[in-house]
Design a protein around this motif. Sequence first.
Motif, PDB file in Angstrom:
ATOM      1  N   VAL A   1       0.683  -0.946   0.189  1.00 39.81           N
ATOM      2  CA  VAL A   1       0.033   0.197  -0.022  1.00 39.81           C
ATOM      3  C   VAL A   1       1.064   0.943   0.180  1.00 39.81           C
ATOM      4  O   VAL A   1       0.668   1.839  -0.893  1.00 39.81           O
ATOM      5  CB  VAL A   1      -0.845  -0.142   0.821  1.00 39.81           C
ATOM      6  CG1 VAL A   1      -1.607   1.444   1.021  1.00 39.81           C
ATOM      7  CG2 VAL A   1      -2.016  -1.247   1.054  1.00 39.81           C
ATOM      8  N   TYR A   2       1.433   1.439   0.665  1.00 39.86           N
ATOM      9  CA  TYR A   2       3.050   2.331   0.807  1.00 39.86           C
ATOM     10  C   TYR A   2       3.217   2.789  -0.331  1.00 39.86           C
ATOM     11  O   TYR A   2       3.056   4.466  -0.707  1.00 39.86           O
ATOM     12  CB  TYR A   2       4.083   2.060   2.316  1.00 39.86           C
ATOM     13  CG  TYR A   2       5.201   3.198   1.790  1.00 39.86           C
ATOM     14  CD1 TYR A   2       4.766   4.273   2.621  1.00 39.86           C
ATOM     15  CD2 TYR A   2       6.417   2.952   0.681  1.00 39.86           C
ATOM     16  CE1 TYR A   2       6.181   4.585   2.644  1.00 39.86           C
ATOM     17  CE2 TYR A   2       7.242   3.615   1.005  1.00 39.86           C
ATOM     18  CZ  TYR A   2       7.389   5.160   1.685  1.00 39.86           C
ATOM     19  OH  TYR A   2       8.392   5.403   1.955  1.00 39.86           O
ATOM     20  N   ASN A   3       3.589   1.546  -1.329  1.00 37.98           N
ATOM     21  CA  ASN A   3       4.536   1.369  -2.789  1.00 37.98           C
ATOM     22  C   ASN A   3       3.299   2.404  -3.298  1.00 37.98           C
ATOM     23  O   ASN A   3       4.216   3.007  -4.589  1.00 37.98           O
ATOM     24  CB  ASN A   3       5.067   0.465  -3.041  1.00 37.98           C
ATOM     25  CG  ASN A   3       7.111   0.395  -2.122  1.00 37.98           C
ATOM     26  OD1 ASN A   3       6.980   1.133  -1.869  1.00 37.98           O
ATOM     27  ND2 ASN A   3       6.749  -0.980  -1.699  1.00 37.98           N
ATOM     28  N   ALA A   4       2.446   2.530  -3.204  1.00 38.40           N
ATOM     29  CA  ALA A   4       1.004   1.872  -4.467  1.00 38.40           C
ATOM     30  C   ALA A   4       0.604   3.410  -4.046  1.00 38.40           C
ATOM     31  O   ALA A   4       0.761   4.296  -5.566  1.00 38.40           O
ATOM     32  CB  ALA A   4       0.563   1.701  -4.001  1.00 38.40           C
ATOM     33  N   PHE A   5       1.001   4.448  -3.031  1.00 37.07           N
ATOM     34  CA  PHE A   5       0.560   5.376  -2.788  1.00 37.07           C
ATOM     35  C   PHE A   5       1.582   6.686  -3.380  1.00 37.07           C
ATOM     36  O   PHE A   5       1.756   7.715  -4.030  1.00 37.07           O
ATOM     37  CB  PHE A   5       0.206   5.608  -1.533  1.00 37.07           C
ATOM     38  CG  PHE A   5      -0.941   5.990  -0.832  1.00 37.07           C
ATOM     39  CD1 PHE A   5      -2.351   7.253  -1.530  1.00 37.07           C
ATOM     40  CD2 PHE A   5      -2.002   4.345  -0.596  1.00 37.07           C
ATOM     41  CE1 PHE A   5      -3.285   7.016  -1.118  1.00 37.07           C
ATOM     42  CE2 PHE A   5      -3.224   3.845  -0.390  1.00 37.07           C
ATOM     43  CZ  PHE A   5      -4.465   5.219  -0.679  1.00 37.07           C
TER      44      PHE A   5
ATOM     45  N   SER B   1       3.841   8.741   2.717  1.00 43.26           N
ATOM     46  CA  SER B   1       3.662   9.005   3.933  1.00 43.26           C
ATOM     47  C   SER B   1       5.666   8.983   5.096  1.00 43.26           C
ATOM     48  O   SER B   1       6.047   8.921   3.995  1.00 43.26           O
ATOM     49  CB  SER B   1       3.824   7.438   3.832  1.00 43.26           C
ATOM     50  OG  SER B   1       3.299   6.239   4.839  1.00 43.26           O
ATOM     51  N   THR B   2       5.343   9.254   5.673  1.00 43.88           N
ATOM     52  CA  THR B   2       6.503   9.189   7.170  1.00 43.88           C
ATOM     53  C   THR B   2       6.324   8.380   7.643  1.00 43.88           C
ATOM     54  O   THR B   2       6.849   8.121   8.368  1.00 43.88           O
ATOM     55  CB  THR B   2       5.592  10.981   7.511  1.00 43.88           C
ATOM     56  OG1 THR B   2       4.625  10.626   8.829  1.00 43.88           O
ATOM     57  CG2 THR B   2       5.568  11.300   6.888  1.00 43.88           C
ATOM     58  N   GLN B   3       4.726   7.340   8.053  1.00 43.13           N
ATOM     59  CA  GLN B   3       5.676   5.835   8.432  1.00 43.13           C
ATOM     60  C   GLN B   3       4.248   4.626   8.673  1.00 43.13           C
ATOM     61  O   GLN B   3       3.288   5.217   8.267  1.00 43.13           O
ATOM     62  CB  GLN B   3       4.726   6.519  10.004  1.00 43.13           C
ATOM     63  CG  GLN B   3       3.897   7.341   9.986  1.00 43.13           C
ATOM     64  CD  GLN B   3       3.721   7.927  11.575  1.00 43.13           C
ATOM     65  OE1 GLN B   3       3.547   7.298  12.753  1.00 43.13           O
ATOM     66  NE2 GLN B   3       3.195   9.170  11.551  1.00 43.13           N
TER      67      GLN B   3
ATOM     68  N   ALA C   1      -0.130   0.239  10.134  1.00 43.01           N
ATOM     69  CA  ALA C   1      -1.124   1.245  10.047  1.00 43.01           C
ATOM     70  C   ALA C   1      -0.125   2.583   9.310  1.00 43.01           C
ATOM     71  O   ALA C   1       1.179   2.527   9.620  1.00 43.01           O
ATOM     72  CB  ALA C   1      -1.846   2.467  11.470  1.00 43.01           C
ATOM     73  N   ILE C   2      -0.746   3.387   8.596  1.00 43.03           N
ATOM     74  CA  ILE C   2       0.155   3.622   7.228  1.00 43.03           C
ATOM     75  C   ILE C   2      -0.763   5.630   7.603  1.00 43.03           C
ATOM     76  O   ILE C   2      -1.671   5.419   7.062  1.00 43.03           O
ATOM     77  CB  ILE C   2       0.297   3.059   6.198  1.00 43.03           C
ATOM     78  CG1 ILE C   2       0.654   1.424   5.511  1.00 43.03           C
ATOM     79  CG2 ILE C   2       1.198   4.343   5.301  1.00 43.03           C
ATOM     80  CD1 ILE C   2       0.336   1.139   4.317  1.00 43.03           C
TER      81      ILE C   2
END
Length: 129
Positions: A85-89, A103-105, A120-121
């Motif tokens: 999800v992080y990489n997708a965003f 994203s910071t975390q 959580a992201i």
Amino acid sequence: MTKKVRDFINSVMADAQIQAWTGGRVFEFTTPQGTHEYPFIFWFYISDKAMTTDLQGAGQAWQAEIQITCFSQTPQGADELARIVYNAFTTAPRTDGILHCYSTQVIPLYIDTDEATQYAIRIFINYQL
């Protein structure tokens, strides 16, 4: 939250890897009541604010903050889904008016009573009205 931001979030959540991992179990705000199939994601809107500079005040850019929570039955599964999800965003193509997304975390939250692990992201989306 503006339609532009919601459309951007939905387009990222439609990512093939996210859909393959979750089987389409991506929910806004909360999950359906009852027993859950894992893995799944729910996301919710936190806030919108005007971006400001010290000398010029509020400009034309705004920032939306959302939280995405990834659930899996193993810590490794939750971690891997959160990274997807992080990489997708952070690599998503920018749509009309979306200036930047970051994203910071990625935070491991806890193991729930049914032994599901949550990560959580926090996602920040800079955009123009």
